[in-house]
Structure formats: C-alpha cells, structure tokens
Scaffold this motif. Structure first.
Motif, short mmCIF file in Angstrom:
data_model
loop_
_atom_site.label_atom_id
_atom_site.label_comp_id
_atom_site.label_asym_id
_atom_site.label_seq_id
_atom_site.Cartn_x
_atom_site.Cartn_y
_atom_site.Cartn_z
N ARG A 22 9.58 -6.99 -6.47
CA ARG A 22 10.34 -6.81 -5.23
C ARG A 22 10.96 -8.12 -4.76
NH1 ARG A 22 10.02 -3.06 -0.72
NH2 ARG A 22 8.74 -1.70 -2.04
N THR A 23 12.15 -8.03 -4.23
CA THR A 23 12.84 -9.21 -3.68
C THR A 23 13.14 -9.06 -2.19
OG1 THR A 23 14.99 -8.32 -4.34
CG2 THR A 23 13.90 -9.83 -5.88
N ASP A 24 13.14 -7.82 -1.70
CA ASP A 24 13.44 -7.57 -0.28
C ASP A 24 12.17 -7.08 0.41
OD1 ASP A 24 14.44 -6.95 2.19
OD2 ASP A 24 15.72 -5.30 1.52
N PHE A 25 11.73 -7.86 1.39
CA PHE A 25 10.51 -7.50 2.12
C PHE A 25 10.80 -7.25 3.60
CE2 PHE A 25 9.28 -10.01 -1.55
CZ PHE A 25 8.30 -9.22 -2.12
N SER A 26 12.00 -6.83 3.89
CA SER A 26 12.41 -6.64 5.29
C SER A 26 12.34 -5.19 5.74
CB SER A 26 13.84 -7.17 5.49
OG SER A 26 14.75 -6.44 4.67
N GLY A 27 11.77 -4.32 4.92
CA GLY A 27 11.77 -2.90 5.23
C GLY A 27 10.71 -2.49 6.22
N ASP A 28 9.75 -1.69 5.77
CA ASP A 28 8.72 -1.17 6.66
C ASP A 28 7.61 -2.21 6.89
OD1 ASP A 28 7.26 -1.19 4.31
OD2 ASP A 28 7.26 0.99 4.08
N ALA A 29 6.59 -1.79 7.64
CA ALA A 29 5.52 -2.71 8.02
C ALA A 29 4.78 -3.25 6.79
CB ALA A 29 4.54 -2.03 8.97
N GLU A 30 4.54 -2.39 5.79
CA GLU A 30 3.84 -2.86 4.59
C GLU A 30 4.66 -3.92 3.87
OE1 GLU A 30 2.31 -0.11 1.82
OE2 GLU A 30 0.97 0.88 3.25
N ALA A 31 5.96 -3.69 3.74
CA ALA A 31 6.81 -4.67 3.07
C ALA A 31 6.81 -5.99 3.82
CB ALA A 31 8.24 -4.13 2.94
N ARG A 32 6.83 -5.93 5.13
CA ARG A 32 6.82 -7.18 5.92
C ARG A 32 5.49 -7.90 5.76
NH1 ARG A 32 9.48 -3.71 9.51
NH2 ARG A 32 7.62 -3.40 10.79
N THR A 33 4.41 -7.15 5.64
CA THR A 33 3.10 -7.77 5.43
C THR A 33 3.04 -8.48 4.09
OG1 THR A 33 1.95 -6.17 6.84
CG2 THR A 33 0.63 -7.30 5.17
N VAL A 34 3.53 -7.83 3.04
CA VAL A 34 3.54 -8.45 1.71
C VAL A 34 4.44 -9.69 1.73
CG1 VAL A 34 4.14 -8.15 -0.72
CG2 VAL A 34 3.02 -6.30 0.52
N GLY B 165 -3.03 -14.10 -5.13
CA GLY B 165 -3.70 -14.31 -3.86
C GLY B 165 -2.95 -13.63 -2.72
N ALA B 166 -1.63 -13.74 -2.72
CA ALA B 166 -0.82 -13.09 -1.69
C ALA B 166 -1.00 -11.57 -1.75
CB ALA B 166 0.65 -13.46 -1.87
N ARG B 167 -1.00 -11.02 -2.95
CA ARG B 167 -1.20 -9.57 -3.09
C ARG B 167 -2.56 -9.14 -2.51
NH1 ARG B 167 -3.18 -5.13 -4.54
NH2 ARG B 167 -5.14 -6.20 -4.93
N GLY B 168 -3.60 -9.95 -2.81
CA GLY B 168 -4.93 -9.62 -2.31
C GLY B 168 -5.02 -9.71 -0.80
N SER B 169 -4.42 -10.74 -0.23
CA SER B 169 -4.47 -10.89 1.22
C SER B 169 -3.72 -9.76 1.91
CB SER B 169 -3.88 -12.26 1.62
OG SER B 169 -4.17 -12.56 2.96
N ALA B 170 -2.56 -9.40 1.37
CA ALA B 170 -1.79 -8.30 1.94
C ALA B 170 -2.57 -6.99 1.86
CB ALA B 170 -0.45 -8.17 1.22
N ALA B 171 -3.29 -6.79 0.75
CA ALA B 171 -4.08 -5.57 0.60
C ALA B 171 -5.12 -5.45 1.71
CB ALA B 171 -4.75 -5.54 -0.77
N LEU B 172 -5.77 -6.55 2.04
CA LEU B 172 -6.75 -6.52 3.12
C LEU B 172 -6.11 -6.21 4.46
CD1 LEU B 172 -9.02 -9.55 2.20
CD2 LEU B 172 -9.71 -7.15 2.24
N SER B 173 -4.84 -6.55 4.61
CA SER B 173 -4.12 -6.27 5.85
C SER B 173 -3.39 -4.94 5.81
CB SER B 173 -3.13 -7.41 6.16
OG SER B 173 -3.82 -8.57 6.56
N GLY B 174 -3.71 -4.11 4.83
CA GLY B 174 -3.20 -2.74 4.83
C GLY B 174 -2.04 -2.47 3.91
N ALA B 175 -1.56 -3.47 3.17
CA ALA B 175 -0.44 -3.28 2.25
C ALA B 175 -0.94 -3.48 0.82
CB ALA B 175 0.70 -4.25 2.56
N ASP B 176 -1.58 -2.46 0.29
CA ASP B 176 -2.24 -2.56 -1.01
C ASP B 176 -1.27 -2.16 -2.11
OD1 ASP B 176 -4.03 -2.84 -3.03
OD2 ASP B 176 -5.42 -1.27 -2.37
N TRP B 177 -0.40 -3.08 -2.48
CA TRP B 177 0.61 -2.83 -3.50
C TRP B 177 0.10 -3.27 -4.87
CZ3 TRP B 177 6.20 -4.44 -1.68
CH2 TRP B 177 6.52 -3.73 -0.51
N ALA B 178 0.64 -2.61 -5.89
CA ALA B 178 0.35 -3.04 -7.26
C ALA B 178 0.94 -4.42 -7.49
CB ALA B 178 0.95 -2.04 -8.26
N LEU B 179 0.28 -5.21 -8.33
CA LEU B 179 0.74 -6.57 -8.59
C LEU B 179 2.17 -6.58 -9.11
CD1 LEU B 179 0.13 -9.62 -8.83
CD2 LEU B 179 -0.73 -9.15 -11.13
N GLU B 180 2.50 -5.68 -10.00
CA GLU B 180 3.85 -5.69 -10.57
C GLU B 180 4.90 -5.33 -9.54
OE1 GLU B 180 4.64 -7.13 -13.34
OE2 GLU B 180 2.50 -7.54 -13.46
#
Length: 278
Positions: free
Chosen positions: A73-85, A53-68
């Motif tokens: 990933r453990t660090d989400f402090s990088g760019d805008a997409e990482a922060r969104t995820v 669900g988190a992956r899907g919501s992030a995708a709608l907000s512009g961070a369309d990452w693969a589920l795996e």
C-alpha cells in the motif's frame, strides 16, 4: 536502599523474575546481532524490522493488516484502519531519528511523535488544535484497546514531568526495565487525544535503541506484543496499572518476551536472506 531512592527504576530490576527476563533478552539480542547476515546486510534487516514492527503496532491498535498489504500500500489516507497503519509506519521511520533529543527532552520527542502520527490529515482536519500537545480538560481520547480510567490533565502533566526527569537523569536500570516503564506509563496516561498506543510502543523502541541494547533497531518488540495477542497485552498492562511488585514484574516480563519474539522475527528474515544468497 539509597540507590533505589535516587534511581527508582533500578528497584524494579530487583523484582522477582525481572533479572531473568533481562538476561534472556540480552542473550537473544546478542544471538541475532551475531548472525552472519548482519555483517553484510544489516540495513535490510533494519528496514524489514521497521516495517514488521509498524504492522504489529497497528494490529494492536485495531488495524490488523497482512504484512504484504502493508508493504504494497502507498495511500494511507482512507479509512480509520488505513490511517492507523500509516501512522504506525511514520512513527517506525521517525523513531531512530530522535535519539539525541530524547535524552535531553523526552517531552519534546513525544510531542513530535504525535505530530508524526497525526500526519497531514490530523493537522488539516478537526484534530489540528490538539495535535502535538497533551490533552486538555474536556478533550476526549480515541484509544481503541485501552479502557482503563483516564488520569486528568493535571495528573498527566505531573507524571509526564516525572517520567521526563527519570529519563534525563539516566540511571542503572536495565534497558528492558526503562523501556517497559516508558511504554506502560504512556499507555496509562494516554496524554494525547489520539494514537497513544502507537506512540507508547514507538517510545519503547526509542529506549531500546538509545540504550545500546538494540542500536541497529532490528528487534521489533511491536511484533512480539502483537504475536502475544491483544488480550495478553491488556492483561499484562493491568499488572502495570496495579503498581504491585507482581504486576510490574509481569509487565516487564511481557515486554521482554515481546523483544525476544521480535528477535525471532528478524532471525527468520536473516535466514531467508541467507537462503536467497546461497
């Protein structure tokens, strides 16, 4: 008529096609809850639904990452997409912890959701003064998907109060209808300076869990919203904004289909676990 006047959400349940959507969602949810894997491994299904669900919501907000990638990933402090995820993952984890507060003080929960979404980077950076409270006059909103005109802060405050009163009062409207209205209203208002889409979808999940429709949180509507695509999401939301019976019914149906697709996702997870155990 008088019932609908005191319970306006109930009137939406009588719109053409809405009862069919409600019934279809209920049957789909009942089927996945009846899966044999749910009797033994429901906690695993809940955890996987939160991740997806988190992956899907992030995708709608512009961070369309693969589920795996989200899983790895453990660090989400990088760019805008990482922060969104990262924000989507934190919200997914938090949603189930706020049910009792939601029924008493929805606005408090929404403030908490914004704090959670912003995380440490928001509280220590330029956002610090705007985190956890509705936006004020002159503040901009960062919401990449929704381009509808922004209501002014006074209108936002009034409509948030009205939404809060409806939730606290309860009513007879089906869970799907209430969840769709909460989701749509928060998207329309975009009450915070950031992460409004993520928060709207997290609030939808809270309603679905708290209503008893999906008490174990295994039917991630966010998956279904993402699967239907950003264009379909925006088009359905424009129906909500129109306020017409047809537009509202279309938005509720879209949300219902999202839940059904979330059910399909969790059913596939159940089947995979069952094959692995065989």
């Amino acid at each position: 008529m008088s019932t609908h006047a005191s319970d306006p959400l109930a009137a939406l349940g009588s719109l053409p096609g809405v009862a069919d959507s409600v019934d279809s969602v209920r049957k789909a949810v009942d089927r996945v809850y009846g899966h044999r894997v749910m009797r033994r491994r429901s906690n695993e299904i809940t955890s996987e639904a939160a991740l997806r669900g988190a992956r899907g919501s992030a995708a709608l907000s512009g961070a369309d990452w693969a589920l795996e990638e989200v899983r790895r990933r453990t660090d989400f402090s990088g760019d805008a997409e990482a922060r969104t995820v990262g924000a989507a993952l934190r919200l997914s984890a938090e949603a189930g912890q706020l049910l009792s507060i939601w029924r008493q003080s929805p606005l408090r929960v929404l403030a908490r959701l914004h704090l959670v979404a912003a995380g440490e980077s928001g509280r220590s950076g330029g956002e610090v003064d705007s985190v956890g409270r509705p936006r004020q006059a002159g503040e901009t909103v960062d919401e990449p998907l929704i381009e509808a005109p922004l209501p002014d802060p006074a209108e936002v405050a009034g409509r948030l109060d009205g939404l809060s009163e409806l939730i606290i009062a309860g009513g007879t409207a089906p869970a799907l209808v209430t969840a769709a209205v909460v989701h749509g209203e928060l998207l329309a208002l975009r009450p915070f300076t950031s992460y409004n889409g993520l928060i709207a979808r997290a609030a939808e999940r809270i309603v679905l869990i708290g209503s008893g429709l999906d008490p174990k949180s295994i039917c991630p509507a966010e998956v279904g919203h993402a699967e239907q695509g950003r264009a379909a999401y925006v088009a359905a939301f424009e129906g909500y904004l129109s306020g017409t019976p047809e537009g509202m019914a279309a938005w509720i149906a879209h949300c219902g289909r999202a839940v059904e697709l979330g059910v399909r996702e969790s059913t596939a997870v159940c089947e995979a676990l069952q094959r692995g155990a065989a």
